[in-house]
Design an enzyme around this catalytic site. Sequence first.
Site: not given
Length: 417
Positions: A138, A215, A240-241, A389
Amino acid sequence: MSTLAPRAASLSTQASELDDDDALARFGTQFVDSEGLVAYLDGNSLGRPLRTTADDVRAFIDEEWGGRLIRGWDERWLAEPFALGDRLGGACLGAAPGQTVIADSTTVNLYKLIRAAVELAGAPESGRTEIVVDTDNFPTDRYLVEGIAAERGLTLHWIEADPSSGVTAEQAERAITGRTAVVVLSHVAYRSGYLADGAAITALAHRAGALIVWDLCHSVGSVPVALDEWGADFAAGCTYKYLNGGPGSPAFAYVAERHQDAFRQPVQGWLGRREAFEMGLGYEPAAGIRRFVSGTPPIFGMLPLRGMLALVEEAGIDAIREKSVQLTEFAIAAHRELLEPFGVVLASPVDAAHRGGHITLEHPSFRELNQRLWARGVIPDFRAPQGLRLGLSPLSTSFGEVLRGVEAVREELVHVI
């Protein structure tokens, strides 16, 4: 195109049967409905809110914040980052108590962990002059290690990762040497959903005398993680995912107990100090995981996480993973029947053992199509140069919803091909 109709009907039947047999389907009603929503396929970017969250926020305002005022800090709030961290560690991370804390953002936490890991490795004076990272990690991770390497006079050893897969143990073994100070990798690749072998790569790092920072942003709440079992050193991720904490909700950090006494906090703030309210001269680090804390904890931002962790604890992370695999398997089957004839390519691992909770599909038209899909209530996300995605959150996503989304993609492709 008419030849696809029987296959679509078959997929519809399959979706209905899977939804009927879904032991976790009852959790779906606990999330807020969105007006005009046809299919929400972006749970790996932002999870949907729980219905109870609004009540939790109101109760907090009326009873804790409004009712207790400043007394709330002594009564509960100061302990909340660690209490919630322990719950998260137990439910999702395979982490014993006292090693996980809710704090800051993912970027800040990763910076603190990587910077501290470099110090613990004695770099560069020890001869460990490299940080290992992959080219498709990322962007935040890549930017952070570039900055830390510049600060400490280190070099970066880049693993050339395939964007359609991820970093394998074999690649890691070739990259990690006696010069490696720290390895920084994502457990689930943000683009392809590739699931790295956490245990094997951690062991490779340790065999070479290096430390590792994981991560977990695209793992936590969807894929079981076993940080203690792996022997991991450090880890960070967002809430928050798949943990549905809301936009910008605070992140978490894991510091293995064996490193806590030697952990040198690179962002020395008042609440990470021993006897913080002494307000004394000089920084003396607190004992244990509390030394990781820098500033005032975001108590208000933690509220949605309380309710979601209760759901994860009730469902169990293994059952969540089982449904996650079923969802991605079904999405791949729908792609194969409905989208592959239009030239759409699967850019994620076919083997579920190497795949996290999302898949990526590629087609040159997807940048244009993504906005059209959003306009009709079908919400995946786009990743350049041509990736769509599908992030399938197990507690809030149904199989019928996945099929509706894939069918909408096919309908939009008809107009551009």
